[in-house]
Design a protein around this motif. Structure first.
Motif, short mmCIF file in Angstrom:
data_model
loop_
_atom_site.label_atom_id
_atom_site.label_comp_id
_atom_site.label_asym_id
_atom_site.label_seq_id
_atom_site.Cartn_x
_atom_site.Cartn_y
_atom_site.Cartn_z
N THR A 1 0.38 10.35 -2.97
CA THR A 1 1.74 10.20 -3.52
C THR A 1 2.68 11.27 -2.98
OG1 THR A 1 0.89 9.19 -5.55
CG2 THR A 1 3.09 10.14 -5.64
N PRO B 1 2.32 6.93 -10.53
CA PRO B 1 2.72 7.51 -9.24
C PRO B 1 4.12 7.04 -8.81
CG PRO B 1 0.46 6.75 -9.15
CD PRO B 1 1.02 6.25 -10.43
N THR C 1 2.55 11.82 -10.36
CA THR C 1 1.60 11.78 -9.23
C THR C 1 0.32 11.05 -9.57
OG1 THR C 1 0.66 13.95 -9.83
CG2 THR C 1 2.46 13.92 -8.22
N GLY D 1 3.24 10.94 0.84
CA GLY D 1 4.07 9.76 1.09
C GLY D 1 5.52 10.00 0.71
N THR E 1 7.32 6.20 -6.53
CA THR E 1 7.67 5.72 -5.20
C THR E 1 9.00 6.37 -4.79
OG1 THR E 1 8.91 3.84 -6.05
CG2 THR E 1 6.55 3.51 -5.63
N ASN F 1 -5.26 10.52 -5.23
CA ASN F 1 -4.05 9.72 -5.47
C ASN F 1 -2.81 10.61 -5.50
OD1 ASN F 1 -5.57 7.36 -5.66
ND2 ASN F 1 -5.85 7.57 -7.88
N SER G 1 0.85 -1.20 0.00
CA SER G 1 0.00 0.00 0.00
C SER G 1 0.88 1.25 0.00
CB SER G 1 -0.90 0.00 1.23
OG SER G 1 -0.13 -0.03 2.42
N PRO G 2 0.34 2.41 -0.41
CA PRO G 2 1.12 3.65 -0.43
C PRO G 2 1.72 3.96 0.94
CG PRO G 2 -0.95 3.93 -1.61
CD PRO G 2 -1.02 2.60 -0.94
N TYR G 3 2.89 4.57 0.93
CA TYR G 3 3.62 4.84 2.17
C TYR G 3 2.79 5.69 3.13
CZ TYR G 3 7.56 5.76 5.26
OH TYR G 3 8.39 5.82 6.36
#
Length: 408
Positions: free
Chosen positions: A70, A141, A137, A73, A143, A66, A13-15
């Motif tokens: 991003t 997206p 973004t 995170g 990381t 989203n 999952s996203p940070y």
């Protein structure tokens, strides 16, 4: 624990979401702060939707969510170094809007770094900043790991460009003038190293004529050494010294073998194969233009204004291959002479290769060479081996630009 079970425990999952769950689980964020995060998130989503499109459409708002996840995170992971407890403290102490801006600022700084090793203005080969933010973004997206990899790559580009400018400066070329060259840094570095290898007193960047002499001098070097460069590097910035050492190793391992194996004329003429290997300064352009002009005049003398016609090219090549002065139109006596000469000595392949290399214009060379090797040459050998004069004349008239009437 089985491999399947181990893989199942990896959280993809996203940070930002992982940090928020950790913060709630360990009571780093209380109810009041959670409520604040919700309100800040709603405000941030509307702002991002308005910046990239409109805040009135649901798909835009969903995309903005989203984007916010991003950007926040990215900021949390970068500022915490990936340490979850530090990240939760940041989430507790900073607003989502501040974290979102911090993430966007990181992407803007990344965008400002060069995506290619080109000596040129900052906007050349660089996509629009807004499009860059949009892609990283929402479309794909980014990381934190990808961000770090991209940052390292672009910083290497920047250092490589700085090294090329530094070398140009040592040769007396200003940064502004070097920028006008609009070439990749590798070609400038290779050219500088060739000069420093071949000349005790470097005389600046080279023209085509000087390249011939540098190439010849490099061939005589038993062991590569760059004493002038070594002296220059004593006062160079530390990061450029390290990079220059690597570039010297690359030049010795990759470029010097090419110099030793490929003739100088082939290196500057065959740009399809050696494009970007070396940089030729402005005077070299004049020299190449001179060579091109002489080549064009000779080709025009032979073919008139019909040099792009295949039948003219075929006739010229067959005349060259059999030792006849080439002309645009094949006369009947020339056709019979081609036949006689072929039966006596065959085709002079070296003469054809020399003609293509030195007379045929650059833009036609690849096609003409391919036609001779794969089509005309093999076919003509078979056809000219016949013993009937009429058949020979018919073949040459069908293949070449002939000046006599075909038999009925």
């Amino acid at each position: 624990m089985s491999i399947d079970t181990a893989l199942a425990t990896v959280d993809t999952s996203p940070y930002f979401e992982r940090v928020l769950r950790h913060a709630l689980k360990n009571h780093h964020v209380d109810a009041a702060r959670l409520d604040g995060i919700r309100k800040e998130g709603a405000k941030g989503i509307v702002q991002l939707a308005a910046y990239f499109g409109t805040a009135n459409l649901r798909p835009e708002l969903e995309a903005a969510r989203n984007r916010l996840v991003t950007l926040v995170g990215l900021a949390l992971e970068a500022e915490s170094g990936g340490r979850m407890d530090v990240a939760t403290q940041l989430l507790r102490d900073k607003t989502l809007l501040a974290l979102s801006k911090a993430g966007a600022d990181r992407l803007r700084k990344l965008h400002a770094l060069p995506s290619e090793r080109l000596l040129a203005g900052p906007e050349v080969l660089r996509e629009n900043e807004k499009d860059f933010l949009d892609k990283h973004t929402s479309v794909t997206p980014i990381t934190y790991s990808r961000y770090l990899a991209e940052q390292r790559a672009r910083e290497q580009h920047q250092h490589h460009i700085e090294l090329a400018y530094w070398l140009a400066g040592k040769f007396g070329v200003s940064r502004d003038d070097a920028t006008e060259w609009h070439v990749f840094s590798e070609s400038v570095i290779n050219s500088a190293l060739l000069i420093l290898l071949s000349e005790r007193k470097p005389a600046g960047f080279f023209s085509v004529d000087r390249f011939m002499k540098l190439h010849e001098a490099a061939l005589k070097k038993r062991s590569p050494a760059f004493p002038t460069l070594d002296a220059w590097l004593e006062d160079a910035p530390a990061h450029l010294r390290g990079l220059m050492e690597k570039e010297k190793e690359r030049f010795i391992a990759k470029v010097l073998p090419v110099i030793r194996e490929v003739p100088a004329t082939e290196l500057y003429r065959n740009q399809d194969r050696f494009s970007g290997l070396f940089f030729f300064d402005t005077s070299s352009v004049d020299e190449i233009t001179h060579h091109d002009k002489a080549r064009a005049e000779e080709w025009l003398r032979i073919t008139g204004r019909q040099g792009d016609h295949t039948d003219v090219q075929c006739g010229v090549l067959l005349m060259v291959a059999t030792g006849i002065e080439p002309t645009r139109n094949l006369r009947k006596k020339d056709a019979l002479q081609i036949w006689d000469n072929f039966r006596d000595t065959g085709f002079d392949e070296q003469a054809v290769a020399h003609f293509i290399e030195n007379v045929v214009p650059f833009e036609y060379q690849a096609d003409v060479r391919r036609m001779w090797l794969e089509d005309l040459g093999p076919e003509a050998r078979m056809q000219l081996d016949h013993h009937d004069e009429g058949d020979i004349l018919d073949y040459l008239q069908d293949t070449c630009r002939a000046s006599w009437k075909k038999r009925s």
